[in-house]
Design a protein around this motif. Structure first.
Motif, PDB file in Angstrom:
ATOM      1  N   PRO A  15      40.688  -0.409  38.499  1.00  0.00           N
ATOM      2  CA  PRO A  15      41.357  -1.633  38.958  1.00  0.00           C
ATOM      3  C   PRO A  15      42.473  -1.322  39.955  1.00  0.00           C
ATOM      4  CG  PRO A  15      41.426  -1.421  36.546  1.00  0.00           C
ATOM      5  CD  PRO A  15      40.918  -0.132  37.083  1.00  0.00           C
ATOM      6  N   PRO A  16      42.838  -2.302  40.783  1.00  0.00           N
ATOM      7  CA  PRO A  16      43.954  -2.121  41.701  1.00  0.00           C
ATOM      8  C   PRO A  16      45.215  -1.708  40.931  1.00  0.00           C
ATOM      9  CG  PRO A  16      42.828  -4.170  42.186  1.00  0.00           C
ATOM     10  CD  PRO A  16      42.203  -3.631  40.944  1.00  0.00           C
ATOM     11  N   LEU A  17      46.053  -0.962  41.567  1.00  0.00           N
ATOM     12  CA  LEU A  17      47.321  -0.446  41.020  1.00  0.00           C
ATOM     13  C   LEU A  17      47.136   0.770  40.126  1.00  0.00           C
ATOM     14  CD1 LEU A  17      49.358  -3.679  40.182  1.00  0.00           C
ATOM     15  CD2 LEU A  17      49.787  -2.088  42.040  1.00  0.00           C
ATOM     16  N   ARG A  18      45.907   0.960  39.590  1.00  0.00           N
ATOM     17  CA  ARG A  18      45.708   2.143  38.750  1.00  0.00           C
ATOM     18  C   ARG A  18      45.318   3.328  39.636  1.00  0.00           C
ATOM     19  NH1 ARG A  18      42.581   1.429  33.322  1.00  0.00           N
ATOM     20  NH2 ARG A  18      44.149  -0.196  33.198  1.00  0.00           N
ATOM     21  N   PRO A  19      45.982   4.469  39.475  1.00  0.00           N
ATOM     22  CA  PRO A  19      45.655   5.608  40.348  1.00  0.00           C
ATOM     23  C   PRO A  19      44.305   6.232  39.993  1.00  0.00           C
ATOM     24  CG  PRO A  19      47.329   6.220  38.740  1.00  0.00           C
ATOM     25  CD  PRO A  19      47.071   4.760  38.537  1.00  0.00           C
ATOM     26  N   VAL A  20      43.779   6.995  40.929  1.00  0.00           N
ATOM     27  CA  VAL A  20      42.515   7.695  40.706  1.00  0.00           C
ATOM     28  C   VAL A  20      42.815   8.894  39.793  1.00  0.00           C
ATOM     29  CG1 VAL A  20      40.610   8.918  41.808  1.00  0.00           C
ATOM     30  CG2 VAL A  20      41.730   7.014  42.989  1.00  0.00           C
ATOM     31  N   GLY A  21      42.218   8.911  38.632  1.00  0.00           N
ATOM     32  CA  GLY A  21      42.545   9.951  37.642  1.00  0.00           C
ATOM     33  C   GLY A  21      41.647  11.174  37.725  1.00  0.00           C
ATOM     34  N   ARG A  22      41.881  12.079  36.781  1.00  0.00           N
ATOM     35  CA  ARG A  22      41.141  13.346  36.751  1.00  0.00           C
ATOM     36  C   ARG A  22      39.652  13.105  36.510  1.00  0.00           C
ATOM     37  NH1 ARG A  22      44.039  17.490  32.911  1.00  0.00           N
ATOM     38  NH2 ARG A  22      45.737  16.983  34.315  1.00  0.00           N
ATOM     39  N   GLU A  23      39.349  12.152  35.632  1.00  0.00           N
ATOM     40  CA  GLU A  23      37.958  11.861  35.291  1.00  0.00           C
ATOM     41  C   GLU A  23      37.187  11.396  36.541  1.00  0.00           C
ATOM     42  OE1 GLU A  23      35.799  12.163  33.045  1.00  0.00           O
ATOM     43  OE2 GLU A  23      34.306  10.736  33.794  1.00  0.00           O
ATOM     44  N   ALA A  24      37.808  10.543  37.327  1.00  0.00           N
ATOM     45  CA  ALA A  24      37.159  10.061  38.553  1.00  0.00           C
ATOM     46  C   ALA A  24      36.929  11.218  39.528  1.00  0.00           C
ATOM     47  CB  ALA A  24      38.008   8.979  39.208  1.00  0.00           C
ATOM     48  N   ARG A  25      37.896  12.104  39.619  1.00  0.00           N
ATOM     49  CA  ARG A  25      37.757  13.267  40.522  1.00  0.00           C
ATOM     50  C   ARG A  25      36.633  14.178  40.048  1.00  0.00           C
ATOM     51  NH1 ARG A  25      41.740  13.776  44.087  1.00  0.00           N
ATOM     52  NH2 ARG A  25      43.391  12.248  43.885  1.00  0.00           N
ATOM     53  N   ARG A  26      36.545  14.339  38.731  1.00  0.00           N
ATOM     54  CA  ARG A  26      35.486  15.194  38.176  1.00  0.00           C
ATOM     55  C   ARG A  26      34.107  14.585  38.497  1.00  0.00           C
ATOM     56  NH1 ARG A  26      32.259  14.940  34.299  1.00  0.00           N
ATOM     57  NH2 ARG A  26      33.189  13.060  33.436  1.00  0.00           N
ATOM     58  N   ARG A  27      34.029  13.259  38.324  1.00  0.00           N
ATOM     59  CA  ARG A  27      32.764  12.576  38.580  1.00  0.00           C
ATOM     60  C   ARG A  27      32.361  12.713  40.060  1.00  0.00           C
ATOM     61  NH1 ARG A  27      32.986   6.588  38.330  1.00  0.00           N
ATOM     62  NH2 ARG A  27      34.538   7.009  36.743  1.00  0.00           N
ATOM     63  N   ALA A  28      33.342  12.555  40.941  1.00  0.00           N
ATOM     64  CA  ALA A  28      33.055  12.673  42.380  1.00  0.00           C
ATOM     65  C   ALA A  28      32.578  14.090  42.709  1.00  0.00           C
ATOM     66  CB  ALA A  28      34.294  12.324  43.192  1.00  0.00           C
ATOM     67  N   ALA A  29      33.234  15.098  42.105  1.00  0.00           N
ATOM     68  CA  ALA A  29      32.838  16.495  42.368  1.00  0.00           C
ATOM     69  C   ALA A  29      31.415  16.745  41.866  1.00  0.00           C
ATOM     70  CB  ALA A  29      33.828  17.430  41.696  1.00  0.00           C
ATOM     71  N   GLU A  30      31.093  16.183  40.713  1.00  0.00           N
ATOM     72  CA  GLU A  30      29.733  16.365  40.160  1.00  0.00           C
ATOM     73  C   GLU A  30      28.671  15.734  41.065  1.00  0.00           C
ATOM     74  OE1 GLU A  30      30.830  16.422  35.391  1.00  0.00           O
ATOM     75  OE2 GLU A  30      29.658  14.761  36.220  1.00  0.00           O
ATOM     76  N   ARG A  31      28.973  14.536  41.546  1.00  0.00           N
ATOM     77  CA  ARG A  31      27.989  13.860  42.415  1.00  0.00           C
ATOM     78  C   ARG A  31      27.810  14.621  43.723  1.00  0.00           C
ATOM     79  NH1 ARG A  31      28.041  11.378  38.103  1.00  0.00           N
ATOM     80  NH2 ARG A  31      26.855  13.265  37.764  1.00  0.00           N
ATOM     81  N   LEU A  32      28.903  15.179  44.210  1.00  0.00           N
ATOM     82  CA  LEU A  32      28.838  15.972  45.442  1.00  0.00           C
ATOM     83  C   LEU A  32      27.958  17.205  45.220  1.00  0.00           C
ATOM     84  CD1 LEU A  32      29.982  15.671  48.234  1.00  0.00           C
ATOM     85  CD2 LEU A  32      32.069  16.770  47.488  1.00  0.00           C
TER      86      LEU A  32
END
Lengths: 293, 225
Positions: B102-119
């Protein structure tokens, strides 16, 4: 060296002007990165001029309806702010709505807006002889007359703008970079655009009231263009633009004080010199890389 | 199979003028569907209408899941993105995770992990820190597919995913999309004008021509043209 120490002294006569300059130099580029990324640079010329026209109109309308306004009073600042903000925001919304209808003639619309705003500013001023001398200073961006009350207000409002930009940077990036993806994600892109325009309007209005249209335009666009040549990541881009803006504001202030030069043009010229130097170094680096390849 | 998406008597067009009318078909869960047809027939218009990027003039598009909670994966044509944005490949892929933050919530570690996995899944882990614009055409397209996968979508929409890439990259992209459909059971809808590329991979085709769109088995549809 002694000039530098004098400027840095908290009791320096122009301390408020220095702080005001630094705030404009820090915050305008943070908004300016969106001008560059959304390819709205020409709007950066037209909007500060519209803001100036808004200030002139507010004084003209006040005098026509109420009477002569008091100079150097807080009410005069408030009047100027209302006029500046209203003209900037309305102009921005109208130009954005017209652009949405069709990208044809965008430059023509922005050019016409600039010409109209510049002409209207002078005409409104001519019709308000009581305020003309003072207004000319304000519109030229006579930041040396800035008072501590205005600097405090500027710091508070610009602080809020920075917080909102940082807190919502992922939404503003998404809507700016890939509008369709934002729509697929269910984001109301018109509302996000509106919020960005509101922040732009506030920043430009206060920038023009503090430092004039030339400095505001210069700091909106030039540091962001320089930072784009130096950075590869979004956050680094925004922060570098902001720091370059503040550095140009400070060096320009020092040069103006040291050699008795006009302040605003000194600051903008400093920012431009940095842009040209970085551009030249970048071109040289690319040529060398091609040569070695 | 159950319907993931239903179009019921849909009319789509621009400024009140319909380009396609009376469009009715369903896309099943796990299906791999290609939108085909001559240039200018309205493939992209239909695609954009299904995604909600342009308003419908009539009819209804119904998803069998909550689109707000689980947005579709969307892969635009890479030319639609502006190279003025200073973004690394990882930052582009990370944008896919914004769908569920949601807006205002920062991008967390879990989201970064997911992005790295998809990459990594699309074979671009080594390019994560490279500027997105320095990638080849095929790599850019794979990064955009990774971004769409980072949404964790139920359906993947791709607009001409092989446009402007060489034959080898074309094959790699189609293999990747086909594998996502086969191994993950991901529903895939893509716009293409490359019959040769898609005819052996897709389960069904939607032929768009003369203001109409009809769905059928790929060979049946292509044989009737």
């Amino acid at each position: 060296m002694s000039t530098l120490l004098e400027i840095l002294d908290p009791n320096f006569l122009l301390h408020d002007a220095l702080v005001g300059s630094l705030l404009v130099g820090l915050v305008c580029p943070l908004v300016g990165v969106y001008f560059v990324l959304r390819r709205m640079i020409f709007l950066g010329v037209a909007l500060p001029q519209l803001s100036a026209a808004g200030i002139a109109f507010a004084f003209f309308a006040y005098r026509a309806v109420v009477g002569v306004h008091a100079h150097e009073e807080p009410s005069e600042r408030a009047l100027a702010m209302v006029g500046s903000f209203a003209f900037t925001l309305i102009g921005l919304l109208v130009l954005a709505a017209l652009e949405r209808r069709g990208r044809n003639m965008v430059e023509a619309r922005i050019g016409t807006t600039y010409a109209l705003a510049a002409a209207a500013t002078i005409l409104f001023l001519a019709a308000d002889p009581y305020g003309e001398a003072h207004m000319v200073n304000l519109l030229k961006g006579d930041i040396t007359t800035t008072q501590s009350g205005h600097v405090t207000l500027l710091a508070a409002i610009y602080g809020a703008v920075v917080l909102v930009l940082l807190a919502l940077r992922k939404e503003l990036l998404l809507v700016s970079f890939d509008r369709e993806l934002a729509m697929v994600f269910g984001r109301r892109v018109v509302l996000w655009d509106g919020l960005l325009y509101l922040l732009i309007g506030i920043t430009i209005s206060l920038g023009v009231m503090t430092a004039g249209p030339l400095v505001t335009f210069g700091f909106l666009v030039v540091p962001a263009l320089t930072a784009r040549l130096l950075t590869r990541r979004m956050l680094a881009f925004s922060l570098t633009a902001s720091l370059l803006g503040a550095a140009a504001a400070f060096v320009g202030f020092w040069a103006a004080y040291r050699w008795d030069l006009p302040l605003g043009p000194s600051q903008v010229a400093t920012a431009c010199v940095v842009l040209m130097a970085v551009g030249a170094l970048n071109a040289l680096r690319q040529r060398l890389r091609r040569h070695h390849a | 199979m159950t319907a993931l998406l239903n179009l019921d008597d849909v009319s789509i067009g621009y400024e009140g003028r319909p380009v396609l009318t009376h469009v009715t078909f369903a896309i099943e869960r796990g299906e791999f569907v290609a939108l085909l047809g001559p240039n200018g027939a309205g493939k992209t218009t239909l695609f954009r209408g299904i995604l909600g990027l342009i308003p419908l003039l009539g009819g209804r598009v119904a998803y069998s899941f909550d689109r707000a909670a689980s947005p579709p994966g969307y892969v635009p044509q890479k030319e639609s993105l502006d190279p003025i944005f200073p973004l690394t490949t990882f930052e582009v892929v990370l944008m896919g995770t914004y769908a569920r933050i949601p807006p205002l919530r920062p991008v967390g570690r879990e989201a970064r992990r997911r992005a790295a996995e998809r990459l990594a899944e699309v074979g671009l882990a080594a390019q994560a820190k490279q500027p997105f614009w320095a990638l080849s055409g095929g790599q850019k397209q794979r990064a955009l597919i990774a971004r769409a996968l980072a949404v964790e979508p139920e359906v993947l929409f791709l607009d001409e995913p092989t446009a402007g890439v060489d034959t080898e990259a074309e094959r790699a992209i189609m293999d990747l999309i086909s594998r996502l459909n086969r191994d993950r059971g991901l529903t895939v809808v893509l716009v293409s004008h490359h019959l040769r590329l898609v005819r052996e991979l897709v389960h069904a085709a939607i032929w768009v021509e003369d203001g109409r769109a009809r769905k059928g088995a790929t060979e049946t549809i292509l044989a009737s043209q």
